[in-house]
Scaffold this motif. Structure first.
Motif, short mmCIF file in Angstrom:
data_model
loop_
_atom_site.label_atom_id
_atom_site.label_comp_id
_atom_site.label_asym_id
_atom_site.label_seq_id
_atom_site.Cartn_x
_atom_site.Cartn_y
_atom_site.Cartn_z
N ILE A 94 0.82 -1.21 0.00
CA ILE A 94 0.00 0.00 0.00
C ILE A 94 0.85 1.26 0.00
N ASN A 135 -12.42 -9.10 -0.35
CA ASN A 135 -12.71 -7.79 0.21
C ASN A 135 -14.10 -7.37 -0.25
N GLN A 189 -7.57 -3.60 0.60
CA GLN A 189 -6.66 -4.65 1.06
C GLN A 189 -7.30 -6.01 0.83
N ASN A 200 -1.42 -5.56 0.40
CA ASN A 200 -1.14 -5.71 1.83
C ASN A 200 -0.41 -4.53 2.39
#
Length: 133
Positions: A19, A47, A107, A133
């Motif tokens: 990220i 997600n 994520q 991640n």
């Protein structure tokens, strides 16, 4: 090259996207000697927010050769070739590097199954997994 179809999609398998890092180059190339008749992308994820965003664009099952009007928003985020740019093509590159700006907000593990059917009806599916991640 796949020994049955001659089709090839170059990818690295699982692509980890940290990220906090700078964007990295993510490029795929489809080589289809007989020419593309159909090219679909099936998207799954762990997600729920990403799943909802994909559903809003009606892109859970995305037909790149014949995208719907609702699908068109997806091409603003991920600049895939689509429509006549794919139909009959024997080789196409996909630079999805720009998609990182959007996907880093989600994520998790996102799976993209790319399925190509050539003009002779031969089919190949390649899985590309992006892990944020």
């Amino acid at each position: 090259n796949d020994p049955v179809t001659g089709q090839q999609i170059n990818s690295t398998g699982v692509i980890d996207i940290p990220i906090t890092s700078s964007p990295m180059a993510i490029k795929l190339k489809a080589i289809v000697p007989a020419g593309i008749q159909k090219f679909t992308v099936d998207i799954s994820t762990d997600n729920s927010a990403f799943a909802n965003a994909v559903a809003v664009a009606d892109a859970t099952h995305l037909d790149l050769v014949n995208p719907s009007e609702t699908n068109m928003v997806i091409f603003d985020v991920v600049p895939f070739p689509y429509g006549d740019d794919l139909l009959g093509a024997t080789e196409r590159s996909f630079d999805i590097s720009n998609a990182q700006a959007a996907i880093v907000n989600y994520q998790g593990t996102h799976v993209f199954n790319l399925t190509i059917v050539d003009v002779n009806g031969k089919k190949k599916t390649t899985e590309v997994t992006m892990r944020v991640n």
